[in-house]
Scaffold this motif. Structure first.
Motif: not given
Length: 164
Positions: A1-7, A9-13
């Motif tokens: 998973m890319s860094r952008r996708a992880k970020r 996902q964190r913002n969404h949670k």
């Protein structure tokens, strides 16, 4: 998973846990709606003064907004304008009140009727004091009829169930 996708996902949670609802706009809309409904209520009320005590009735129907003749103990008023004195009517043997007829003819000339309503005649409400003599009301009704106001309503207070 890319860094952008992880970020993302964190913002969404993080944002999923903070579901704030701003009620200010909703309250403003409801306040305006309630105010509008209060101002534009559909129930028709006739003008009433402290000098006129209306009789009571069991009828459920309310009158439409229309021309009003107010008969107090002293005067006869059309839409709040004094046109005749009740005291002078007892001395006059005629069944027609000339000043009232003149005012009604003037009001009728200002608002022409459509052809389908012409057969029924114009509508008028007579607000008479409970103690007004029948002879006075008869003269007022006769004058209204002669002026083309054939659909006559007498204003009364509605008697509530239980006699209150």
């Amino acid at each position: 998973m890319s860094r952008r996708a992880k970020r993302m996902q964190r913002n969404h949670k993080r944002n999923a846990n903070k579901s704030n609802l701003n009620l200010t706009a909703l309250m403003d809309i409801f306040t305006i709606l309630v105010f509008f409904l209060m101002v534009n209520q559909s129930e028709v009320e006739v003008q009433n003064t402290d000098t006129v005590e209306l009789p009571v009735s069991l009828a459920e129907n309310k009158p439409d907004d229309q021309l009003t003749v107010l008969v107090t103990r002293e005067d006869i008023l059309v839409q709040g304008r004094v046109v005749a004195s009740v005291g002078s009517l007892s001395k006059d043997p005629a069944d027609l009140i000339a000043a009232l007829k003149q005012e009604l003819d003037y009001r009728a000339a200002r608002t022409p009727l459509s052809p389908e309503l012409e057969e029924l005649g114009r509508t008028i409400t007579i607000v008479g004091d409970k103690g007004t003599a029948y002879a006075v009301l008869k003269k007022v009704m006769n004058t209204c009829s002669k002026a083309g106001f054939n659909n006559i309503s007498l204003a009364v207070n509605q008697l509530q169930p239980g006699g209150a």
